[in-house]
Design an enzyme around this catalytic site. Structure first.
Site, PDB file in Angstrom:
ATOM      1  N   ASP A 154      53.522   0.602  69.576  1.00 55.67           N
ATOM      2  CA  ASP A 154      54.115  -0.620  69.586  1.00 55.67           C
ATOM      3  C   ASP A 154      53.903  -1.476  68.335  1.00 55.67           C
ATOM      4  OD1 ASP A 154      55.157  -3.042  70.425  1.00 55.67           O
ATOM      5  OD2 ASP A 154      54.091  -3.593  72.048  1.00 55.67           O
ATOM      6  N   ASP A 307      57.968  -8.131  76.815  1.00 58.67           N
ATOM      7  CA  ASP A 307      57.029  -7.949  75.843  1.00 58.67           C
ATOM      8  C   ASP A 307      55.969  -9.252  75.960  1.00 58.67           C
ATOM      9  OD1 ASP A 307      55.782  -7.516  73.618  1.00 58.67           O
ATOM     10  OD2 ASP A 307      57.234  -7.899  72.119  1.00 58.67           O
TER      11      ASP A 307
HETATM   12 ZN   LIG Z   1      54.799  -5.505  72.534  1.00 57.01          ZN
HETATM   13 ZN   LIG Z   2      56.449  -4.830  69.769  1.00 55.92          ZN
END
Ligand SMILES: [Zn+2]
Ligand SMILES: [Zn+2]
Length: 428
Positions: A154, A307
């Site tokens: 990520d 997110d």
């Molecule tokens: Zn993330």
């Molecule tokens: Zn990210």
């Protein structure tokens, strides 16, 4: 075990193309019956779901639960509470914790703890490289056996193309999807918002769209080479949408998600130097926002993911350039998406919306969720799609308050959330 009869709802199951008025019976933790009309049997709790949707529990494949190591931001318990309040019954947590989730022991530990501490089901996306340092691939077979559903670095995307190629080949061998935040750090170079007219006006250092698009192209080409399943996280650029469209047409095994904030906001949201509008990738231009909307409508973008990235108030109180990236999203996602949909000339149908937030993300990650099957565990969300409500950060179940939608009026909210037949959330 409690038994429930959900009466008079609009039952939506994209997995079987079901859209009907009727009742759903939950018994012994499972979906026991779906029919136009079911008679209460006396021992069950009857919940009136008139004017509401009865949907498979929502699924968010991109969430930061911050454990281990950063429990001042969020915990498995508070993140889970935020999830079920937002209508989510399954989430995938990201590995950029302290330490990163790069070993089978850590993956097992989170899964075991979450089963006890989180009201929501938790799946683990493990690290893609050791220590998330972008240098050496992990032991993917061991991570998969420990329960990891995918691998990602990520926020610390692998910068070396050769390391990425090896990591993708390694994951492909076990059928593990590689999930990527696409950012060439030499191009973003510490920028705190989108590089453009607004960043120039505000005097803030920006990150250009190319920081994202260069890596989308690289990763898609490597997916083609390695035949690895590639999932692009939080797509934010118009060119990025075009690239995903192109590579899908080439038959590359690529999918993509978009966040509610990228569908609703642009870099103008940064104009007041409010760090709650600071996230990575950054909010971009209206052209980008419109292209993301088009990408969802066309099916180029496969699903919505939040997110959800909680940060403590003292961290977000720093000046814009110094504050950490990220916003909370679990409790506003549904309201944002229905609000966004209501602004479209040709809105998506309820079935399509549930597909984007439940069935599609569950399939992408291979999760046993996203459907209302008779006999399956009753992960069910009852949604009031007509409710207009105002976002009050102090009322969030998350441990953090960093929402860019403070005081926004959103449309639609979870009324009841069931996980495995247990009612884990009731709207107040
Ligand atoms: Zn993330
Ligand atoms: Zn990210």
């Amino acid at each position: 075990m409690n038994r429930y009869l959900l009466k008079h709802g609009r039952i939506l199951d994209p997995a079987q193309g079901l859209d009907m008025q009727g009742d759903v019976r939950i018994s012994d933790g499972r979906i026991a019956a779906i029919a136009p009309s079911l008679t209460p049997d006396g021992g069950e709790t009857v919940l009136d779901c008139a004017d509401c949707w009865i949907a498979p529990g929502l699924v968010d494949i991109h969430v930061h639960l911050r454990e281990p190591g950063q429990s001042h931001k969020e915990t498995l318990q508070t993140g889970g509470a935020a999830a079920v309040a937002g209508g989510f019954t399954s989430v995938c947590c990201m590995p950029n914790t302290q330490p990163p989730l790069d070993s089978p022991t850590l993956v097992r530990e989170i899964l075991t703890r979450a089963a006890h501490e989180s009201p929501c089901r938790v799946y683990v996306v493990a690290a893609l490289t050791q220590g998330m340092r972008g240098e050496a691939p992990c032991d993917y077979h061991a991570l998969q056996r420990a329960g990891a559903v995918a691998c990602s670095d990520d926020a610390f995307p692998v910068q070396s193309a050769e390391v990425m190629r090896r990591a993708m080949a390694g994951c492909a061998a076990y059928g593990l999807p590689v999930v990527t935040h696409c950012e060439d750090k030499t191009l973003s170079d510490g920028g705190s918002m989108h590089a453009g007219a607004v960043s120039a006006r505000l005097g803030l250092k920006g990150a250009p769209a190319s920081a994202e698009t260069v890596q989308i192209a690289r990763n898609a080409l490597l997916a083609q080479q390695t035949n690895c399943r590639l999932h692009i996280q939080h797509l934010s650029t118009a060119i990025g949408v075009a690239l995903v469209r192109f590579f899908k047409a080439q038959g590359v095994p690529i999918t993509a998600e978009v966040s509610p904030h990228h569908l609703l906001l642009t870099d103008e949201a940064c104009a007041a130097f409010d760090a709650d509008a600071k996230m990575n990738p950054p909010l971009r231009t209206e052209t980008d926002r419109a292209a993301l909307t088009q990408g969802v409508l066309e099916g180029v973008i496969d699903c919505i993911a939040t997110d959800h990235a909680p940060h403590a108030p003292f961290e977000k109180a720093q000046p814009f350039g110094a504050a950490p990236f990220g916003v909370v999203g679990l409790e506003t996602a549904l309201g944002c998406v229905l609000h966004w949909n209501s602004t479209l000339p040709q809105p998506l149908t309820p079935l399509q919306l549930v597909h984007l937030m439940s069935t599609a993300p569950a399939r992408l990650m291979g999760l046993p969720a996203g459907a209302l099957a008779i006999g399956a565990p009753a992960d069910v969300t009852v949604i009031d799609p007509h409710l207009r409500w105002r976002v009050n950060p102090d009322a969030l179940h998350s441990k953090s308050r960093n929402t860019p939608f403070k005081d926004w009026e959103l449309l639609g909210k979870a009324r009841y959330t069931f996980v495995g037949g247990v009612r884990v959330y009731t709207a107040s």
